[in-house]
Design a protein around this motif. Structure first.
Motif, short mmCIF file in Angstrom:
data_model
loop_
_atom_site.label_atom_id
_atom_site.label_comp_id
_atom_site.label_asym_id
_atom_site.label_seq_id
_atom_site.Cartn_x
_atom_site.Cartn_y
_atom_site.Cartn_z
N GLU A 12 11.54 41.53 23.27
CA GLU A 12 10.54 41.99 22.30
C GLU A 12 10.91 43.41 21.84
O GLU A 12 11.46 44.19 22.61
N LYS A 16 15.40 43.94 15.74
CA LYS A 16 16.31 42.99 15.10
C LYS A 16 16.16 42.97 13.58
O LYS A 16 17.17 42.95 12.87
N ARG A 50 6.24 27.07 13.93
CA ARG A 50 6.19 28.45 14.44
C ARG A 50 4.74 28.90 14.69
O ARG A 50 4.44 29.52 15.70
N VAL A 70 9.93 24.25 19.92
CA VAL A 70 10.96 25.14 19.36
C VAL A 70 12.22 24.35 19.00
O VAL A 70 12.91 24.65 18.02
N ARG A 74 13.89 23.83 15.34
CA ARG A 74 15.32 24.14 15.14
C ARG A 74 16.05 22.96 14.47
O ARG A 74 16.93 23.16 13.63
N ARG A 96 17.06 35.20 16.09
CA ARG A 96 16.88 34.30 17.25
C ARG A 96 17.46 32.91 16.96
O ARG A 96 17.40 32.41 15.83
N THR A 101 15.91 30.37 23.50
CA THR A 101 15.37 29.27 24.31
C THR A 101 15.96 29.32 25.73
O THR A 101 15.24 29.16 26.72
N TYR A 104 14.23 32.64 27.31
CA TYR A 104 12.76 32.65 27.49
C TYR A 104 12.27 31.42 28.26
O TYR A 104 11.43 31.55 29.15
N GLN A 105 12.73 30.23 27.87
CA GLN A 105 12.24 29.03 28.55
C GLN A 105 13.12 28.70 29.77
O GLN A 105 12.62 28.16 30.76
N PHE A 163 4.10 35.51 23.73
CA PHE A 163 5.09 35.77 24.78
C PHE A 163 5.04 37.19 25.31
O PHE A 163 5.34 37.42 26.48
#
Ligand code: TMP
Length: 209
Positions: A12, A16, A50, A70, A74, A96, A101, A104-105, A163
């Protein structure tokens, strides 16, 4: 496929968006046709997904549902925007992609990296970025930037903070995940994004131009 596909990754508040805009400008100045896009999102259908994915309570979805949401977004984004742009010889800059993925996941929530890679391959026809720029900032700095940005945001817009709310320990795991990808894969390049903006831009230019 003749175009080049560059993904920007990071935790975060890594900055970017600013850096993507700067790299796009530099590439256009060299005469390249550049498409700037983001995940989750980038196409009308993926932007609808999203809204489900990034808004609302942190526990709104299980991690399994998050992975499928997600990945579905994609699949649409790659089929309708990224792959056609690459086939037309354009340079695609994506805010991203799969490494989010995985971090984070996968690293953050414990989903098998092998499973995430197989799902990715199915969803995208095995499309991987040519270069991944990982904008690395210390977790506390990134989260505080991101919280400030959310507080300054127009109240009529939905908050995209699902998140952020997972806390420091979670985001440290995500950061360690990105570090491991950079250590394993030369296509994943760490950029020190805690430096002044122009120094970050210069580091990105050295990696991507
Ligand atoms: P953003 O704030 O960079 O627009 O990203 C939206 C949020 O979604 C961010 O907190 C990271 C998260 N995310 C995942 O957890 N997995 C993913 O695969 C992607 C693309 C984003």
């Amino acid at each position: 496929m003749s175009g080049r596909f560059i993904a920007f990754e990071g935790g975060e508040g890594a900055g970017k968006s600013t850096q993507i805009a700067r790299l796009a400008e530099a590439l256009r100045a060299r005469g390249e046709e550049v498409v700037v896009t983001r995940e989750p999102g980038g196409t009308p259908g993926a932007e609808e997904i999203r809204a489900l994915f990034v808004t609302g309570e942190t526990g709104r979805w299980t991690v399994e549902t998050d992975v499928l949401l997600v990945t579905a977004a994609r699949a649409d984004h790659v089929a309708r925007l990224i792959r056609p742009a690459l086939e037309a010889g354009k340079t695609v800059l994506c805010d991203r992609f799969i490494h989010s993925t995985l971090a984070y996941q996968g690293c953050g929530k414990g989903v098998s990296i092998g499973l995430l890679k197989r799902l990715h391959s199915f969803a995208t026809g095995d499309l991987w970025p040519d270069l991944v720029l990982w904008l690395d900032v210390p977790v506390e700095l990134g989260l505080s930037r991101s919280t400030k940005r959310a507080a300054a945001q127009d109240e009529s817009l939905p908050q995209e903070q699902r998140f952020e709310a997972l806390g420091l320990a979670y985001h440290e795991k995500v950061r360690r995940g990105f570090a491991a990808f950079a250590a394993d894969d030369p296509r994943v390049v760490r950029i020190d994004a805690a430096q002044p903006l122009d120094a970050v831009t210069a580091a990105i230019a050295a990696a991507a131009l």
